[in-house]
Write an enzyme that holds these catalytic residues in place. Structure first.
Site, PDB file in Angstrom:
ATOM      1  N   LEU A 145       2.114  -8.458  35.547  1.00  0.00           N
ATOM      2  CA  LEU A 145       2.595  -7.873  36.881  1.00  0.00           C
ATOM      3  C   LEU A 145       1.787  -6.927  37.382  1.00  0.00           C
ATOM      4  O   LEU A 145       1.543  -5.737  36.908  1.00  0.00           O
ATOM      5  CB  LEU A 145       3.929  -7.558  36.810  1.00  0.00           C
ATOM      6  CG  LEU A 145       4.686  -7.098  37.997  1.00  0.00           C
ATOM      7  CD1 LEU A 145       4.794  -8.098  39.216  1.00  0.00           C
ATOM      8  CD2 LEU A 145       6.120  -6.155  37.883  1.00  0.00           C
ATOM      9  N   HIS A 146       0.876  -6.903  38.348  1.00  0.00           N
ATOM     10  CA  HIS A 146       0.202  -6.184  39.092  1.00  0.00           C
ATOM     11  C   HIS A 146       0.792  -4.831  39.395  1.00  0.00           C
ATOM     12  O   HIS A 146       1.794  -4.917  39.871  1.00  0.00           O
ATOM     13  CB  HIS A 146      -0.912  -6.698  40.031  1.00  0.00           C
ATOM     14  CG  HIS A 146      -1.922  -5.659  40.577  1.00  0.00           C
ATOM     15  ND1 HIS A 146      -1.666  -4.876  41.526  1.00  0.00           N
ATOM     16  CD2 HIS A 146      -3.243  -5.938  40.163  1.00  0.00           C
ATOM     17  CE1 HIS A 146      -2.740  -4.324  41.838  1.00  0.00           C
ATOM     18  NE2 HIS A 146      -3.704  -4.869  41.155  1.00  0.00           N
ATOM     19  N   TRP A 147       0.099  -3.604  39.207  1.00  0.00           N
ATOM     20  CA  TRP A 147       1.432  -2.342  39.554  1.00  0.00           C
ATOM     21  C   TRP A 147       1.305  -2.447  40.972  1.00  0.00           C
ATOM     22  O   TRP A 147       2.372  -1.734  41.422  1.00  0.00           O
ATOM     23  CB  TRP A 147       0.329  -1.217  39.339  1.00  0.00           C
ATOM     24  CG  TRP A 147      -1.009  -1.039  40.325  1.00  0.00           C
ATOM     25  CD1 TRP A 147      -2.143  -1.568  40.057  1.00  0.00           C
ATOM     26  CD2 TRP A 147      -0.911  -0.312  41.328  1.00  0.00           C
ATOM     27  NE1 TRP A 147      -3.040  -1.221  40.922  1.00  0.00           N
ATOM     28  CE2 TRP A 147      -2.486  -0.451  41.847  1.00  0.00           C
ATOM     29  CE3 TRP A 147      -0.089   0.368  42.074  1.00  0.00           C
ATOM     30  CZ2 TRP A 147      -2.962   0.250  43.130  1.00  0.00           C
ATOM     31  CZ3 TRP A 147      -0.693   1.141  43.196  1.00  0.00           C
ATOM     32  CH2 TRP A 147      -2.016   0.835  43.813  1.00  0.00           C
TER      33      TRP A 147
END
Lengths: 399, 401
Positions: B232-234
C-alpha cells in the site's frame, strides 16, 4: 554569499507531481533560476511543508493559463529567454502548445528541452498513463521486493519518481554543458521507466548473459559476499519494538573483530563458521545466533560497539532517527531550514553534496502559485502594470 | 552535431572502489574520457558476482561490467611513490578525479585535495564516502545495506511487523552515483565562473535520504514516523493485487467513472458505485476497503488483459512484472533500450541495459566494452604522459603498473 554553480541558467519549468519537480529542485538548489509555470487553483493542502516543501523550494512560480492564447504567448516568450524548458507531460502536450523542441529551437537555437514522460515519446506504449509506483511494477522492482514466501511486500513509496528526478537533473546538466561547448541546444526524451530500470544494476546482466531468473535479493549480498549479513531485531526503545540493526561482515579480520566485540561466545568458535564460505553456507544457523545476541542489545549501542572495531553495522533508522536523532546528520547540518510566510520555520531535506567553493543553498520556501508574476512578467518580459492587469482581466494570467 | 558525445573533451580519473563505480560510468557513457585506475590485480569489484556462466574470474564479473562500460583501465600502485607521481602527472591534465576510499586515505598517500589542487588548480576532486568527509560517523564502515539502513530507506520497505526488505539493486550506491555525477557537473559549471576547481564532499547517506520521497517529509510536516506499509503506497492510491496469473497494481487516480463502469459491468462494483467514491481524497481515506473490493474484481483477469484494457481507458494500472520481462518489452525494443556489446576475447555479444535518456544531438553511446585488468595501461601512459616503451617496461618490471 558564495557564488552559485548554476547562476545565470534560467529554467522554464512545466513539471508537476514528483519526478519533474525533484529534477528542477536539484537545479534550483545550485542556483538556477527555476520558474514554475502553474495553473490556479493548485492541489489542496500546503505545499510549503513536508514533501511538497522539499519539492518546490528555491523556485519561483507564475500562474499562467495555457488554455489561453496569450498564456501560450507568455510561455513562448519566456522560452526565448530561458536555457532549459522542462516538462513531464506525454509527448502531445508540449507539441499542442507549440512548446516542443522543434518549435522552440526556431526562436531560440540554444534551447535545451527535456521531457520526462512516463514511457518516452516514441514506441507503442508512449501513451501509457503511469506514476512512479506503476513504473516500479512494470520494471521488476515490485515483484522482487518480496517476503520469503514470494509475496510482494513493497515499495510503499515511489522510488521511480526519485530516480526519474535525479536522472532528469543530470540529463539537463549534461545537455546544458554540451550547449556551452557547441552553442547548440538539443532535445532529451527521458522515459522515467527507462531511468528507473537503468538503476536496477548487475541483475539485468545476469539475466542477459546467464539467463538466470532473478529471485528477491533479500540479504544475498548484492555488493559482494558477506555473513553475517542481515537486519537483526534489537531491544525495544521506549516501547517501540521495531528496532533493527543491519550488519555486514565480509573479511576474516572483520569476523574475528565481530566475535571479539560480542564477547567471543562459544558458538562463534564452531568449525562451521570458520570461513566466509562456511558462514555463507550455514547462514541460517549463524543468523539465529546473531539474532539472539542482537535481541538483548539497544540498536544504537550495538552499532557503536561494532563500528568501534571497524565492523559495518547500522541502525535501521526510521523517520525520527534520521530527522531528529542522528548526531552525524546534525553535525553536518544536513537538514535545511526555511521560513514560512507566518514567520515560523520548517525543515526540509538538505542538499546531499557539499561543493567546497560553491555549496549551493536553500534560500526560499516553496512559492505560492503566481507569487512571481510581477517579477517574471514585469522584469523579465518587460510588461508594464497595465499590460499585466490586462492579461489578468483576459484570463491569461491568474492574479 | 558532432557525435563524440556531450561530455567530449572531459578527462576523468576514476579511482573509485565498488561503491563509487557508477558515477564515472555515467560520464563515460556521455563521452567523457574516463580512466579507471585499478590496483594491481584489479579492482575489488571484479571479485563480486554474478559472473559470466558462473565462472568466477576478474574479467568475467557482471558486477564489474555493469559499472565500468566505456572506461579504460590503468593499473597503478598508488602506494608506490612512483605510482603516486604518475597519478599526479595524470591529474595535471584532468578535469575531475573521483574517489571513494575511506575519508583521508588519499591524503595519507600524498594525493589528497592539497596535492591535487597544487598540481592542477582547475581540477575538481569528487570524494564519495558513506558518511562524507566530516562528522562523528565519518569513519564508520558501510556497504549498500548499511547505507540504506542509516538513510531511512530500508525501514520503510516490507510489511508491518516483519523484517525490513532490501530493494532490487544496490540503490544506495546508485542514488549516490547520480547525485555524485550531478555534483561533478555543477562543479564544472562553477569552474567557468570562479576560475578554479573545488573539492566535493558527497555523503552517500545524504544522497540516499534524498532518494526516499516521503520519510523526512512525513516527519517534518506531521511528526509522523513512516511505517512499513507492504504494497500500500503511503499516498494510499496504489496497492498490489493478485490476479489470475500473477499480480497487478491498482491505482485509484485517473478517471474514476471509467473504472467503476468497468468494474460494475463485471458485476463486482458493490458499494463503489456510490457517489462518495468520486472524491479522490475519500478514496485515499478508505483505501483498504476500496482495494479489497477491487482485489475481488481483478482476481479472474490475466495481467496483460487487465493492463491493456486499463490503459485503453487511460487508467494508470500496471502489471507487476518480473525483471526478465524487460527483455521482451515492446516499448523498450522499439526505443532500442538494450544494446549489444561485443566481448571479442570471449566471442560473445551481451545485451546491456542502455541509455537512461535519449539525447537527439549528442547521444548516449557504447564506445568500448568494460576493460580487462590494465588493458589500457600502456596506451594511457604513452598518450597522456608521453612515456616511451622502455619507461613503461621499467614501471611494469618494478610493479608500479
Amino acid at each position: 554569499m558564495a557564488p552559485m554553480p548554476l547562476e545565470g541558467i534560467r529554467v522554464l519549468d512545466f513539471t508537476w507531481v514528483v519526478a519533474g519537480p525533484v529534477a528542477t529542485r536539484i537545479l534550483a538548489d545550485q542556483g538556477a533560476e527555476v520558474i514554475k509555470l502553474e495553473r490556479k487553483p493548485g492541489p489542496p493542502g500546503s505545499r510549503q511543508i513536508g514533501l511538497q516543501g522539499d519539492l518546490h523550494r528555491n523556485k519561483r512560480s507564475i500562474a499562467v493559463n495555457m488554455s489561453h492564447p496569450q498564456g501560450v504567448e507568455i510561455a513562448r516568450r519566456l522560452a526565448q529567454i530561458s536555457n532549459l524548458v522542462i516538462d513531464n507531460f506525454s509527448a502531445r502536450v508540449m507539441r499542442m502548445w507549440g512548446m516542443d523542441f522543434a518549435s522552440l529551437s526556431q526562436v531560440n537555437p540554444g534551447i535545451v528541452c527535456v521531457s520526462m514522460s512516463g514511457l518516452g515519446h516514441t514506441g507503442p506504449r508512449s501513451s501509457y498513463v503511469s506514476y512512479g509506483p506503476t513504473l516500479q511494477a512494470l520494471g521488476g522492482y515490485t515483484m522482487l521486493m518480496a517476503e520469503e514466501s514470494g509475496e510482494p511486500s513493497g515499495f510503499g513509496y515511489s522510488y521511480a519518481d526519485m530516480s526519474g528526478g535525479y536522472t532528469g537533473a543530470l540529463a539537463s546538466l549534461i545537455a546544458l554543458w554540451a550547449r556551452k561547448r557547441t552553442g547548440k541546444g538539443q532535445f532529451v526524451d527521458l522515459s522515467q521507466f527507462e531511468a528507473a530500470i537503468s538503476v536496477i544494476g548487475p541483475a539485468l546482466l545476469d539475466i542477459a548473459a546467464n539467463r538466470r531468473e532473478q529471485t528477491p535479493p533479500g540479504w544475498t549480498c548484492q555488493e559482494g559476499p558477506a555473513a553475517p549479513h542481515g537486519a537483526y531485531r534489537c531491544r525495544p526503545r521506549d516501547g517501540d519494538d521495531d528496532r533493527w540493526l543491519a550488519i555486514s561482515v565480509r573479511t576474516q579480520a572483520e569476523w574475528d573483530r565481530f566475535v571479539a566485540a560480542i564477547g567471543a561466545p562459544g558458538w562463534a568458535a564452531d568449525a562451521k563458521f570458520r570461513t566466509l564460505y562456511l558462514r555463507m553456507r550455514n547462514r541460517s544457523e549463524l543468523d539465529a545466533h546473531v539474532a539472539a545476541w542482537a535481541a538483548g542489545q539497544s540498536a544504537e549501542t550495538a552499532m557503536q560497539l561494532l563500528q568501534s572495531v571497524g565492523v559495518a553495522a547500522g541502525l535501521v533508522a526510521n523517520g525520527a532517527d534520521i530527522c531528529a536523532r542522528d548526531p552525524h546528520l546534525k553535525a553536518r547540518n544536513f537538514w535545511g531550514t526555511v521560513t514560512l510566510p507566518d514567520g515560523l520555520t520548517t525543515h526540509v531535506t538538505g542538499i546531499p553534496m557539499k561543493l567546497s567553493a560553491t555549496p549551493g543553498a536553500i534560500r526560499t520556501v516553496s512559492p505560492e502559485i503566481g507569487s512571481s508574476n510581477d517579477y517574471v512578467l514585469g522584469e523579465l518580459l518587460g510588461l508594464g502594470r497595465a499590460e499585466r492587469d490586462g492579461l489578468i482581466a483576459d484570463g491569461a494570467v491568474w492574479p | 552535431m558532432n557525435d563524440d558525445g556531450a561530455l567530449a573533451g572531459l578527462k576523468v580519473l576514476d579511482l573509485t572502489t565498488a561503491r563509487g563505480h557508477l558515477c564515472g560510468r555515467i560520464l563515460a557513457d556521455m563521452g567523457a574520457n574516463v580512466i579507471k585506475i585499478e590496483p594491481r590485480g584489479g579492482d575489488a569489484g571484479r571479485r563480486f558476482g554474478p559472473f559470466l556462466d558462473d565462472r568466477p574470474h576478474p574479467d568475467r564479473s557482471l558486477f564489474f561490467w555493469f559499472y565500468n562500460l566505456n572506461k579504460r583501465s590503468l593499473t597503478l600502485d598508488l602506494k608506490n611513490p612512483r605510482g603516486r607521481e604518475i597519478l599526479l602527472a595524470l591529474a595535471r591534465g584532468a578535469d575531475l578525479v573521483i574517489e571513494s576510499f575511506a575519508p583521508g586515505a588519499i591524503a595519507e598517500i600524498g594525493a589528497g585535495w592539497k596535492e591535487l589542487h597544487a598540481a592542477n588548480p582547475a581540477l575538481i576532486l569528487l570524494s564519495i564516502a558513506p558518511f562524507g568527509q566530516t562528522g562523528p560517523y565519518r569513519d564508520f564502515a558501510a556497504d549498500d545495506a548499511i547505507l540504506t539502513a542509516m538513510a531511512g530507506m530500508l525501514y520503510v520497505n516490507g510489511s508491518p511487523g516483519r523484517k525490513p526488505v532490501r530493494p532490487l539493486g544496490p540503490q544506495a550506491y546508485h542514488s549516490s552515483a547520480y547525485y555524485a555525477a550531478i555534483s561533478a557537473m555543477c562543479a564544472l559549471f562553477a569552474r567557468d565562473r570562479i576560475g578554479h576547481g573545488q573539492w566535493i564532499d558527497l555523503s552517500m547517506q545524504e544522497a540516499t535520504i534524498s532518494a526516499v520521497e516521503h520519510v523526512a517529509g512525513g516527519y517534518f510536516a506531521e511528526g509522523r514516523v513512516e511505517p512499513r506499509r507492504g504494497t500500500l503506497h503511503w499516498s494510499r492510491y496504489f496497492r498490489v493485487a493478485r490476479c489470475r496469473d500473477g499480480y497487478v497494481m491498482h491505482c485509484s487516480l485517473g478517471d474514476w467513472t471509467s473504472l467503476v463502469q468497468w468494474v460494475a459491468g463485471d458485476g463486482k462494483a458493490r458499494d463503489l458505485v456510490n457517489p462518495e467514491w468520486e472524491d479522490v481524497v475519500y478514496r485515499a481515506e478508505h483505501a483498504e476497503h476500496l482495494f479489497d473490493v477491487l482485489d475481488e474484481w481483478v482476481k479472474d483477469y490475466s495481467r496483460d488483459e487487465l493492463l491493456e484494457r486499463a490503459q485503453m481507458l487511460r487508467l494508470p494500472y500496471a502489471s507487476v512484472r518480473r525483471p526478465e520481462a524487460l527483455f521482451e518489452d515492446e516499448q523498450l525494443a522499439a526505443r532500442g533500450y538494450f544494446v549489444e556489446v561485443e566481448h571479442p576475447e570471449l566471442g560473445r555479444k551481451i545485451r546491456y541495459p542502455g541509455a537512461p535518456f535519449l539525447f537527439n544531438g549528442t547521444p548516449w553511446r557504447v564506445r568500448r566494452r568494460p576493460p580487462l585488468i590494465g588493458e589500457h595501461s600502456e596506451e594511457i601512459l604513452r598518450e597522456e604522459l608521453g612515456l616511451d616503451a622502455a619507461e613503461i617496461a621499467t614501471l611494469a618490471a618494478e610493479g608500479v603498473i
